[in-house]
Motif scaffolding. Structure first.
Motif, short mmCIF file in Angstrom:
data_model
loop_
_atom_site.label_atom_id
_atom_site.label_comp_id
_atom_site.label_asym_id
_atom_site.label_seq_id
_atom_site.Cartn_x
_atom_site.Cartn_y
_atom_site.Cartn_z
N THR A 183 -10.98 5.13 -30.35
CA THR A 183 -10.09 5.59 -31.42
C THR A 183 -8.63 5.60 -30.98
O THR A 183 -7.73 5.35 -31.78
CB THR A 183 -10.51 6.98 -31.93
N HIS A 184 -8.37 5.86 -29.71
CA HIS A 184 -6.99 5.93 -29.20
C HIS A 184 -6.18 4.68 -29.56
O HIS A 184 -5.01 4.77 -29.88
CB HIS A 184 -6.97 6.16 -27.68
N SER A 185 -6.84 3.52 -29.54
CA SER A 185 -6.11 2.28 -29.83
C SER A 185 -5.81 2.14 -31.33
O SER A 185 -4.83 1.51 -31.71
CB SER A 185 -6.90 1.07 -29.33
N ARG A 186 -6.64 2.74 -32.17
CA ARG A 186 -6.42 2.66 -33.62
C ARG A 186 -5.38 3.67 -34.11
O ARG A 186 -4.74 3.45 -35.13
CB ARG A 186 -7.74 2.87 -34.36
N ILE A 187 -5.22 4.78 -33.39
CA ILE A 187 -4.28 5.82 -33.85
C ILE A 187 -2.93 5.76 -33.13
O ILE A 187 -2.04 6.55 -33.42
CB ILE A 187 -4.88 7.23 -33.72
N GLY A 188 -2.79 4.84 -32.18
CA GLY A 188 -1.52 4.71 -31.47
C GLY A 188 -1.29 5.80 -30.44
O GLY A 188 -0.14 6.19 -30.21
N PHE A 189 -2.36 6.30 -29.82
CA PHE A 189 -2.24 7.35 -28.81
C PHE A 189 -1.31 6.91 -27.69
O PHE A 189 -1.37 5.77 -27.23
CB PHE A 189 -3.61 7.69 -28.24
N LYS A 190 -0.46 7.81 -27.26
CA LYS A 190 0.43 7.59 -26.12
C LYS A 190 0.11 8.64 -25.07
O LYS A 190 -0.02 9.82 -25.38
CB LYS A 190 1.90 7.74 -26.52
N GLY A 191 0.01 8.21 -23.82
CA GLY A 191 -0.20 9.14 -22.73
C GLY A 191 1.01 10.05 -22.59
O GLY A 191 2.08 9.80 -23.17
N ALA A 192 0.88 11.11 -21.84
CA ALA A 192 1.92 12.13 -21.74
C ALA A 192 3.28 11.57 -21.31
O ALA A 192 4.30 11.92 -21.89
CB ALA A 192 1.48 13.24 -20.77
N GLU A 193 3.31 10.69 -20.32
CA GLU A 193 4.59 10.18 -19.84
C GLU A 193 5.28 9.33 -20.91
O GLU A 193 6.48 9.46 -21.15
CB GLU A 193 4.40 9.37 -18.56
N GLU A 194 4.53 8.45 -21.56
CA GLU A 194 5.10 7.61 -22.60
C GLU A 194 5.56 8.45 -23.79
O GLU A 194 6.63 8.24 -24.34
CB GLU A 194 4.08 6.56 -23.06
#
Length: 92
Positions: A56-67
């Motif tokens: 799901t992360h790729s579909r919702i545009g998840f960004k890691g904490a640093e980004e």
């Protein structure tokens, strides 16, 4: 065998090695390892298979904490240090 935990850029935690995954009550969480593939744990919070990653992360545009922090700071100048002097003292 050692355990390796890799934080994937804007993605899940990928875990390789021999380990037991335990829930908050101390019970083992069953999973079937796939030969040659690490087990992945959700980091975005949106997986329907928590604690496992379902992509799901790729579909919702998840960004890691640093980004996410870089994007926030770039769009919010008040959050970034003013003047770049490194001093907390007000300018005279």
């Amino acid at each position: 065998m050692s355990i390796t935990i890799k934080v994937r850029k804007d993605g899940p935690y990928a875990i390789e090695g021999d380990f037991t995954l335990i829930d908050h009550e101390g019970n083992p969480i069953p999973y079937t390892p796939k030969p040659g593939k690490p087990m992945t744990l959700c980091r975005c919070g949106a997986s329907t298979k928590k604690p496992f990653c379902d992509g799901t992360h790729s579909r919702i545009g998840f960004k890691g904490a640093e980004e996410a922090a870089r994007e926030f700071d770039a769009g919010n100048p008040a959050a970034a240090p003013a003047g770049g002097s490194g001093s907390d003292k007000p300018a005279a």
